[in-house]
Structure formats: C-alpha cells, structure tokens
Design an enzyme around this catalytic site. Structure first.
Site, PDB file in Angstrom:
ATOM      1  N   THR A  21       0.807  -1.220   0.000  1.00  0.00           N
ATOM      2  CA  THR A  21       0.000   0.000   0.000  1.00  0.00           C
ATOM      3  C   THR A  21       0.838   1.268   0.000  1.00  0.00           C
ATOM      4  OG1 THR A  21      -1.577  -1.248   1.303  1.00  0.00           O
ATOM      5  CG2 THR A  21      -1.886   1.118   1.265  1.00  0.00           C
ATOM      6  N   ASP A  47       2.126  -7.324  -4.032  1.00  0.00           N
ATOM      7  CA  ASP A  47       1.384  -7.323  -2.783  1.00  0.00           C
ATOM      8  C   ASP A  47       2.102  -8.329  -1.883  1.00  0.00           C
ATOM      9  OD1 ASP A  47      -1.655  -6.655  -1.730  1.00  0.00           O
ATOM     10  OD2 ASP A  47      -0.847  -8.523  -0.913  1.00  0.00           O
ATOM     11  N   SER A  48       2.211  -8.015  -0.610  1.00  0.00           N
ATOM     12  CA  SER A  48       3.058  -8.870   0.221  1.00  0.00           C
ATOM     13  C   SER A  48       2.453 -10.255   0.446  1.00  0.00           C
ATOM     14  CB  SER A  48       3.408  -8.196   1.532  1.00  0.00           C
ATOM     15  OG  SER A  48       2.360  -8.259   2.434  1.00  0.00           O
ATOM     16  N   SER A  49       1.185 -10.456   0.082  1.00  0.00           N
ATOM     17  CA  SER A  49       0.638 -11.818   0.187  1.00  0.00           C
ATOM     18  C   SER A  49       1.269 -12.729  -0.874  1.00  0.00           C
ATOM     19  CB  SER A  49      -0.885 -11.808   0.083  1.00  0.00           C
ATOM     20  OG  SER A  49      -1.291 -11.026  -1.005  1.00  0.00           O
ATOM     21  N   THR A  84       4.555  -9.011  15.138  1.00  0.00           N
ATOM     22  CA  THR A  84       3.402  -9.680  14.545  1.00  0.00           C
ATOM     23  C   THR A  84       2.444  -8.596  14.098  1.00  0.00           C
ATOM     24  OG1 THR A  84       3.595 -11.434  16.183  1.00  0.00           O
ATOM     25  CG2 THR A  84       1.487 -11.270  15.095  1.00  0.00           C
ATOM     26  N   THR A 102       3.759 -21.182  21.110  1.00  0.00           N
ATOM     27  CA  THR A 102       2.442 -20.998  21.710  1.00  0.00           C
ATOM     28  C   THR A 102       1.506 -20.200  20.799  1.00  0.00           C
ATOM     29  OG1 THR A 102       1.202 -20.020  23.539  1.00  0.00           O
ATOM     30  CG2 THR A 102       3.344 -19.040  23.073  1.00  0.00           C
ATOM     31  N   GLN A 103       0.214 -20.524  20.901  1.00  0.00           N
ATOM     32  CA  GLN A 103      -0.803 -19.759  20.159  1.00  0.00           C
ATOM     33  C   GLN A 103      -1.043 -18.397  20.802  1.00  0.00           C
ATOM     34  OE1 GLN A 103      -4.429 -22.056  19.890  1.00  0.00           O
ATOM     35  NE2 GLN A 103      -3.362 -23.783  18.977  1.00  0.00           N
ATOM     36  N   CYS A 104      -0.633 -18.250  22.066  1.00  0.00           N
ATOM     37  CA  CYS A 104      -0.831 -16.964  22.748  1.00  0.00           C
ATOM     38  C   CYS A 104       0.083 -15.933  22.093  1.00  0.00           C
ATOM     39  CB  CYS A 104      -0.433 -17.064  24.222  1.00  0.00           C
ATOM     40  SG  CYS A 104      -1.428 -18.216  25.147  1.00  0.00           S
TER      41      CYS A 104
HETATM   42  N1  ASP Z   1      -2.078  -6.008   1.037  1.00  0.00           N
HETATM   43  C1  ASP Z   1      -1.041  -5.079   1.341  1.00  0.00           C
HETATM   44  C2  ASP Z   1       0.259  -5.844   1.412  1.00  0.00           C
HETATM   45  O1  ASP Z   1       0.609  -6.398   2.412  1.00  0.00           O
HETATM   46  C3  ASP Z   1      -1.340  -4.359   2.595  1.00  0.00           C
HETATM   47  C4  ASP Z   1      -0.302  -3.336   2.982  1.00  0.00           C
HETATM   48  O2  ASP Z   1       0.542  -2.925   2.220  1.00  0.00           O
HETATM   49  O3  ASP Z   1      -0.318  -2.922   4.138  1.00  0.00           O
HETATM   50  O4  ASP Z   1       0.977  -5.874   0.468  1.00  0.00           O
END
Ligand code: ASP
Length: 342
Positions: free
Chosen positions: A15, A59-61, A167, A278-280
């Site tokens: 973004t 996009d970082s995904s 995180t 841990t999930q915590c």
């Molecule tokens: N979907 C975007 C990404 O991680 C969100 C961001 O940039 O904050 O690439």
C-alpha cells in the site's frame, strides 16, 4: 559514516507505494522514481537517499523465500556503498520477510529498517509519510562514527521494533504491529528515544555473510480442540516434509491422546524437527510445567520459547538450509541467534 549518511530505499510493493486513481478510486502503484514529488519533505532530511524498486512491485501476500533472497541480494550488493537500508513492504507479511532477513544476515552491522503503511501515500490521512520519514531518520542515526541500529528493525506508527519479534495485530488501526515479548527499540515522540539496552550489539569487525539457502518444505499446524487423527496423519505423511512448527496451547501444552503421541513419535523417528510455539500472542513455551508435556520434551520436541510464529517459521527454514547435524539442531534452534527469543 555519520557526516551525511547514504540511505538506500528499496520498494518491494504494498500500500505504501500506491496512489488512488482520482476517477475510479482504485489503488495503483506510482512510479517510485517520482517519490520526491509525493513526499517533498524527503529533501529536508540530512542524508543522501537513493531508491531501488522491484521491477514489478508485489502485494506482500505474494512474497516468498525467492523474494527474500532478492531483497537480501540487493542489500548485499550495496552493503559497502550505503550506511543504512529502508525496505518498503506490504504490511501483511512484513513480519515474515523481516524475520527471515534477520536470520539470513549474519554479522549485520548496519540498519535494515522495514516499514509500510495502512493507507496509500497519496491519501490525505496517510500514515505513509511519517512511517517513511522516521524510518529514514532511524536508518541515519549514528554515534561515534557508527550506526546506532545494527540489526533488522520494523518501524510502524511511532515505534521501532526488533523485526523478528513482531506480529501484525490489526488490519485497520494505524498501530498495526506489536512485539509482545520484547520492548520497542525506539519510541518516536518529540525526540527519538532509543532504548540502548535493548539493542543488538554485534561485533562490527566481522564480515557480513548472507545465507540464502532456505528450506521451505515445512508445515505450520495450529492445534484446536477436535482436530482429527486422520487430518494429522494425512498432513504428517507428506514424504518431503523437512520440519514442523506446532502452534500449541498456553505455555506449550499439547494433547496427550495416544494417537497424537504416536503421530509425533513417528515424525521424530523420521528425523523431522518439531518446534513448539504458543498460540498466545505473549508469553513463552515451558514444557516442564504440565505433566502431559514431559513426554514430548523427552521425545525431543524443540521449545520455541517466546518466539513468534513468523520468526519460528523463518528460523526453521534458515536452519534447515544450513545443513546442521541432527544432534546439534535442537540446541542451535533453542539458542537465540538474532535476539529472536530469550
Ligand atoms: N495487502 C497489502 C500488502 O501487504 C497491505 C499493505 O501494504 O499494508 O501488500
């Protein structure tokens, strides 16, 4: 260093590098070479800024180890020429990339600061400007001719964190990240307040080594009440599996039902390291507290202590890529390598 630091700004996507099309309202990447047009304030900073952008920002995904290697290589090739590096990255997987880079850089003695934003740079209410400007200032900080930050950090909304402790905790708030098990390295107020005690102090004499071999045939399994034996057996039977991160309950507690113990025993017999995290979001694994866990400790499950899941995965990929002998793997994993665990 110190006179007028040279900073390399690397844009990978996300973004922060986007603007809104005034007609359609949709977001698209702007030409990163025109950065100064959007943030003229950068001209006021007391450093030289050069930019480098991914040809096709992502996009970082869509980030994966191959991109981590690409970022590491850009830094490696420019390590002598620059005093600090700022990486602009989508916030969604920023903690994963930044954790991975922290392990890949051995003997890092210059700042590598990750940042991004929740709103695009062209938006009136954007958080991008502050995040970017302060990240550059942090990468430029120096004392007695040496950089103050000598590690991989993540700066977001007035705080610099150790990257491998972070995180993403919120998809909407400007305060999108947290580091529940380690204090911020810097808090940005009227002044930049540095927590000197919390900083990594590497031996700057040692030469930077960039380790690019990462093993990604690993699995992350989050335990939940009702998880089925057949599901676990199916996942664990993957023949190329090289490592497992198990997200367990509370202080690292795992069901002691017979079928689960059997499944874990089989993995251990195949020589596959299993990391207990841990999930915590805060606190640590301690496999000595409950009796149900003692058998797992005896089996050789590795304690992730207070590591984040993002960092646990990155550390596992990194260490599996280093050909560490089986009998040393557990001790090496349970040792803090870059300040990622206590
Ligand atoms: N979907 C975007 C990404 O991680 C969100 C961001 O940039 O904050 O690439």
């Amino acid at each position: 260093m110190c006179k007028k630091p040279k900073i390399l700004l690397i844009y990978t996507g996300g973004t922060i590098g986007m603007i809104k099309d005034s007609e359609t309202g949709s977001l698209h990447n702007f030409n990163f070479n025109d950065l100064l047009e959007y943030i003229p304030e950068l001209n006021l900073l007391d450093c030289f800024i050069s930019t480098h952008s991914f040809k096709s920002p992502i996009d970082s995904s869509n980030m994966k180890p191959m991109h981590w290697v690409k970022i590491a290589t850009i830094i490696e090739e420019n390590y002598q020429k620059y005093d600090g590096f700022v990486i602009l990255h989508g916030s969604d997987t920023m903690s994963y990339t930044a954790s991975a880079l922290s392990f890949m850089f051995e003997n890092l003695s210059k700042p590598v600061i990750f940042t991004g934003s929740q709103l695009p740079i062209g938006d009136l209410r954007t958080d991008a400007k502050e995040n970017l400007i302060t990240s550059i200032q942090i990468a430029s900080l120096c004392k007695n001719g040496e950089p103050i930050i000598k590690e991989v950090g993540l700066y977001f909304e007035y705080k610099l964190y150790r990257a491998n402790r972070t995180t993403k905790i919120n998809a909407e708030h400007f305060e999108a990240f947290d580091s529940l098990n380690y204090p911020p390295l810097i808090i940005s107020g009227v002044k930049l307040s540095v927590n000197h005690q919390a900083l990594l102090k590497p031996n700057s004499e040692k030469k930077l080594i960039v380790r690019k071999n990462l093993e990604s045939n690993i699995l992350l399994v989050k335990m939940f009440p009702g998880i089925e034996e057949a599901t676990i057996n199916h996942l664990f039977s993957f023949s190329d599996l090289k490592g497992l991160v198990l997200e367990t309950y509370g202080s690292g507690n795992i069901t002691n039902e017979k079928w689960f113990v059997k499944a874990i025993t089989k993995l251990i017999e195949r020589g596959i390291p299993i990391i207990n995290v841990t999930q915590c979001s805060g606190g640590s694994v301690d496999m000595d507290i409950y009796r149900t866990n003692i058998q797992y400790r005896k089996l050789g499950i590795i304690s992730g202590k207070d590591i984040t899941t993002e960092s646990a995965l990155a550390k596992l990929m990194y260490l599996l890529g280093q050909n560490i002998s089986a009998n040393k793997f557990k001790t090496t994993y349970e040792t803090s390598l870059r300040g990622e665990m206590k």
